[in-house]
Enzyme design. Sequence first.
Site, PDB file in Angstrom:
ATOM      1  N   ALA A 132       0.845  -1.192   0.000  1.00 31.56           N
ATOM      2  CA  ALA A 132       0.000   0.000   0.000  1.00 31.56           C
ATOM      3  C   ALA A 132       0.883   1.245   0.000  1.00 31.56           C
ATOM      4  O   ALA A 132       2.052   1.174   0.381  1.00 31.56           O
ATOM      5  CB  ALA A 132      -0.864  -0.009   1.256  1.00 31.56           C
TER       6      ALA A 132
ATOM      7  N   GLY B 272       0.324  -5.234   0.415  1.00 28.95           N
ATOM      8  CA  GLY B 272      -0.779  -5.267  -0.539  1.00 28.95           C
ATOM      9  C   GLY B 272      -0.351  -5.797  -1.903  1.00 28.95           C
ATOM     10  O   GLY B 272      -1.173  -6.358  -2.638  1.00 28.95           O
TER      11      GLY B 272
ATOM     12  N   GLU C 144      -0.428  -9.399  -1.568  1.00 31.09           N
ATOM     13  CA  GLU C 144      -1.845  -9.772  -1.460  1.00 31.09           C
ATOM     14  C   GLU C 144      -2.519  -9.792  -2.833  1.00 31.09           C
ATOM     15  O   GLU C 144      -3.337 -10.665  -3.126  1.00 31.09           O
ATOM     16  CB  GLU C 144      -2.569  -8.813  -0.500  1.00 31.09           C
ATOM     17  CG  GLU C 144      -2.149  -9.085   0.944  1.00 31.09           C
ATOM     18  CD  GLU C 144      -2.670  -8.049   1.920  1.00 31.09           C
ATOM     19  OE1 GLU C 144      -2.328  -6.850   1.727  1.00 31.09           O
ATOM     20  OE2 GLU C 144      -3.386  -8.402   2.857  1.00 31.09           O
TER      21      GLU C 144
ATOM     22  N   GLU D 241       3.969  -5.646   7.107  1.00 33.18           N
ATOM     23  CA  GLU D 241       3.004  -4.794   7.822  1.00 33.18           C
ATOM     24  C   GLU D 241       3.258  -4.709   9.308  1.00 33.18           C
ATOM     25  O   GLU D 241       3.047  -3.661   9.934  1.00 33.18           O
ATOM     26  CB  GLU D 241       1.571  -5.300   7.588  1.00 33.18           C
ATOM     27  CG  GLU D 241       0.977  -4.927   6.246  1.00 33.18           C
ATOM     28  CD  GLU D 241       1.243  -5.948   5.164  1.00 33.18           C
ATOM     29  OE1 GLU D 241       2.202  -6.742   5.308  1.00 33.18           O
ATOM     30  OE2 GLU D 241       0.504  -5.954   4.163  1.00 33.18           O
TER      31      GLU D 241
END
Length: 691
Positions: free
Chosen positions: A70, A110, A113, A133
């Site tokens: 992210a 992300g 992911e 994270e």
Amino acid sequence: MDVEGMMMSEVLTTRVAGNIGIVEIASPPVNALSTAVRAAVIEGLRVHNADDAVAAIVILCAGRTFFAGADIAEFDHLPIKQPDFDALMTTAESSPKPVVAAIHGTALGGGFELALACNYRVAVPSAKVGFPEVHLGLLPGAGGTQRLPRLIGTGAALDLILSGKPVPAAKAAEMGVVDLLAEEGKLEETAIAFAQDVAAKGAPWPKVRDRAVAGGLDEIEAIKAKHKRQFKGFKAPGHIVQALEAAVTLPFEEGLRREQELFGELLISRESAAQRHVFFAQRLTAKVPDIGKDVPILPIRKVGVIGAGTMGGGITMNFLQAGVPVTLVEMKQEALDRGIATIRKNYERTAAKGRMTMEQVDKLMSLIDPVLSLDALADVDLVVEAVFEEISIKKDIFGQLDGICREGAILASNTSFLDLDDIASATSRPEWVVGMHFFSPANVMPLLEVVRGAKTGKEVIATVMKLAGTIRKTPVLAGVCHGFIANRIMEHLIVQSQQMVLEGVPLRTIDKVMNDYGFAMGPIAMLDLIGLDVLVHGASGRTLMGDFVAAGRRGQKTGKGFYDYDADRKATLSDEAAKIIGDFATYTGIAPDPGQSEENIRQRLLYPVVNEGAKCLEEGIALRASDIDVAAILGYNWPVFTGGPMFWGDTIGAATLLQGLKDLEGRYGSAFTPAALVQKLATEGGRFVNR
Ligand code: 3HC
């Protein structure tokens, strides 16, 4: 087209190779999944799904890496804008045509992911995948905690997520995360060929969400125990465990919702805000406003280190590990031999643990040229002086170096408190003199304070800041003053803890208050660990620690200091220590005040640190508040989840800090006089850290 739409079209390229549609994203530097990038990926998938000539889709990134996660900066501006991560993952996962993620660089957070939401993953061997994270006080919040255990099992997934460490592609392939390893440099063509194969085979294409979770709650307990030290003070690890429990106990969709709830809680937590601050702070320290990219970086091919003691030895090891040869100078053969033997012993210990081979040890040792004369430093590019903290000795050495070293060599001092400008004045070339302040043990601690003297040249600063990266340190620039940044601010904590000891506050209480705040070690235990003899070295007059040393209580290494230590280094209270403290308190006439509240102790220890940080800013000793945070975290293990002293000061607020300091000043004197900057921020409502 709106602004977001314009940005999206700038980062997205869609093209077709044969019957394969390619979604290519170019959003330097790391293809972070900002709102525009998320929208671009969704748009790319839409374009190819609408094209009848396309049978399968490949997602790849231009530049140095696949999506590195992210866009962390966006988390400061909640709520997350649409299309959010859920929309992105759902689009990828529900694509009617098979989707292949083609991974190079680092597929993190992300980014990883997104790869897991695709049907297949192809990667080059140099790629890495992982979930960092936890280091940001977060959890993988885009399905990672629900999809990864479906691929590799609950225990392995929890281990990977709690560790935060990226896994090399080959290992990921073994684990079943990566379906195919592509030859280096041939990622795109391999991914296209792979996509053609899967398209030819026809539906259904596998989805991670459809797999069963292997492993149960018992695996979670075992992995939790392995990482137990990570939980204290941090909020994310506990939430990560809960998300993995949800993967085991809930159906996929419900698990996703639980993950999002937990992610949302972390996103607004103080701990995550602090850890995100530290992420950016650590990357900011190397940027010096008046030193642009045009300032030349000088090559450092050969280094001289003066002093083979603990500091000199540790400093030498940093350069050896970076492959830079070191000429190590001592005055006496015996000290030189001892220093070399200690370095070898350190490396052999690493080899014994299997983290290095004996050949590597020999190779590193062969980079040292041990000598007994400063004359051997005539051709080095950089000298780091690491001798006694005594100004006359240092000036004498710099005077000699001036006559020996070649023109253009950088002359650095590892002084931790002395006046660098005074040291530089012993040479005819103060523009080549700089401070390189390492923290003990110098081969381990990640901080390097780069001290800029009044006349230090820009290319010298630029070179040393860059060199810090080469030897795997984080540089923090400091101006000349007593103690520079980290030692200067943290000295208050030591002084106040000593004062409270003399007032009769129990040692254990002082240590406990700092443990509760988040320090792994309280200040008294820390003094015993460093060694009281080291700390009193050079002090004038009678001191409490001096009395301990005189009684043979030099700290942990002698089995006794403020505390007594058993063979397992477990600390217990000592009557002898209590008597030394009592005698010294009588000698100084300090009024007893043993029953202070924990809150009073906490403020007394921490408020002056923040206040001194404010003075460093006022005086221009530190470039920015976040540099002070990095110095305290990396130099003194200040708890990361508080964000460092200045970020924490903002958490309390300048007005509270000011009032607290004024109260403390009233009771304990000028050590607590508020800095002008604290007064200013309290009046204007400002913050130390402004990003
Ligand atoms: N968001 C925003 N900016 C980022 C970023 C990110 N995820 N990752 C890196 N950057 C920025 C850095 O701040 C830096 O900016 P600067 O040049 O202005 O200082 C620049 O990109 C380059 O970064 P580095 O200096 O760190 O470059 P390196 O090559 O040394 O390292 C990296 C590259 C390994 C990708 C490293 O930057 C990194 O670890 N980034 C963070 C990765 C991460 O934590 N991802 C997870 C994010 S949270 C998430 O994804 C939540 C999701 O689950 C919903």
